[in-house]
Motif scaffolding. Structure first.
Motif, PDB file in Angstrom:
ATOM      1  N   GLY A 295       0.826  -1.206   0.000  1.00 63.16           N
ATOM      2  CA  GLY A 295       0.000   0.000   0.000  1.00 63.16           C
ATOM      3  C   GLY A 295       0.855   1.249   0.000  1.00 63.16           C
ATOM      4  O   GLY A 295       2.067   1.185  -0.214  1.00 63.16           O
TER       5      GLY A 295
ATOM      6  N   SER B 275      -7.888   2.775   1.637  1.00 64.48           N
ATOM      7  CA  SER B 275      -6.906   3.859   1.567  1.00 64.48           C
ATOM      8  C   SER B 275      -7.034   4.724   2.798  1.00 64.48           C
ATOM      9  O   SER B 275      -6.441   4.469   3.840  1.00 64.48           O
ATOM     10  CB  SER B 275      -7.089   4.657   0.278  1.00 64.48           C
ATOM     11  N   GLU B 276      -7.849   5.730   2.680  1.00 64.45           N
ATOM     12  CA  GLU B 276      -8.029   6.752   3.711  1.00 64.45           C
ATOM     13  C   GLU B 276      -8.391   6.210   5.099  1.00 64.45           C
ATOM     14  O   GLU B 276      -7.843   6.649   6.099  1.00 64.45           O
ATOM     15  CB  GLU B 276      -9.170   7.672   3.254  1.00 64.45           C
TER      16      GLU B 276
END
Ligand SMILES: [Zn+2]
Length: 319
Positions: free
Chosen positions: A264, A302-303
């Protein structure tokens, strides 16, 4: 009865928080400025106030079982920040759990931000359905997180999972941790830019022209934009970065035999080109039988990985 946990993701710019239900329901995602420049005590004050806001929003304090915190750097089991959080001046040495108990009457737990993100990937993302997972987060540095048997592996002092500081090159580039040749020096966004500037001297491609005339304009995104155009310098950088990363991933797979390795961080915006190269190089540093049992995949969250993982950690420890 449904239980709730609060998850906090401490970033250099924002403090994010969420109320997570034991059934996975996500509520009240909230963010406030970290105010890192005002020092550790102000960051702690903001953290406590964000927890207060989330308790209030939950409308049901009695159902909240605890607080999980993801922080840059290292946090030990009693909640003291041990260091490694350069983006938060004065954060080192701060005691985090006691004030949460004093002010809000809640137990707290915590881990490194990538460690909690690894747990989130296992519960909600790229590692759903497996038990053993390792995350490599390719950002400004290379962060890491290890989940074993469904639980975060913290190590003796909460410092486990530093896969970014696996030394992959003897007498390689000097890293801030004191070692030479750490994978972070090659495969982080900063490392990719460094390689591009270093190799530019011997190249005459469009990217090399930019690196020679305007070195500040070189970013990892720019490099990977040029990889897509078969730029010779960009390809050279890409091969070096992924060789180094592949070696670290292979060593990790050999050591832990995880079900998944999750890649990631911002550098992975470049996607498949990195993933495929890392798979190829990792296989060269790993027993084939162990390698076959592991899949290397991109991160899915993600966030929100930080807040979800932090709250999940609270469930794991306090439920
Ligand atoms: Zn290092």
């Amino acid at each position: 009865m449904k239980k709730l946990a609060i998850g906090i993701d401490l970033g250099g710019t924002n403090l994010k928080g969420i109320v997570l239900g034991s059934d996975g329901e996500r509520r009240h995602l909230t963010r406030i400025p970290t105010q890192a420049e005002k020092g550790g005590q102000q960051v702690l004050k903001n953290l406590l106030s964000l927890i207060g806001v989330l308790i209030e929003k939950s409308g049901d304090k009695d159902s909240v079982i605890g607080v999980g915190i993801g922080t840059p750097g290292f946090i030990d089991s009693d909640g003291t920040i041990l260091g490694g959080a350069e983006n938060l001046p004065g954060w080192r040495g701060t005691q985090v759990f006691e004030p949460i108990m004093e002010q809000h009457g809640l137990r707290a737990t915590g881990g490194n931000d990538v460690t909690v993100a690894a747990l989130a990937e296992l519960k909600f993302g790229a590692g759903k359905g497996v038990n053993n997972l390792v995350c490599f987060a390719l950002g400004t540095g290379v962060g890491g997180g290890i989940v074993i048997n469904g639980k975060v592996y913290k190590g003796t002092h909460g410092m486990a999972g530093e896969v970014g500081h696996i030394s992959v090159e003897t007498d390689g580039l000097q890293c801030s941790c004191g070692q030479k040749g750490c994978v972070e020096m090659y495969a982080s966004a900063t490392g990719i830019v460094r390689l591009a500037r270093y190799f530019a001297a011997g190249e005459d491609s469009p990217l090399a022209q930019i690196a020679k005339t305007d070195p500040d304009a070189v970013t990892s995104k720019l490099v990977y934009g040029h990889v897509a155009k078969n730029d010779s310098l960009a390809l050279k950088v890409h091969h070096k970065a992924t060789q180094m990363l592949g070696k670290a991933v292979g060593i990790t797979i050999n050591t832990l035999s995880p079900d998944r390795v999750v890649l990631g961080g911002g550098v992975m915006m470049a996607g498949d080109v990195i993933l495929e190269a890392v798979k190829k190089y990792a296989a060269r540093h790993c027993w084939p039988e162990i390698f076959e049992q592991c899949t290397i995949v991109p991160a899915q969250l993600s966030e929100d990985a930080g807040v979800l993982g932090a709250a999940s950690m609270a469930f794991d420890e306090f439920q």
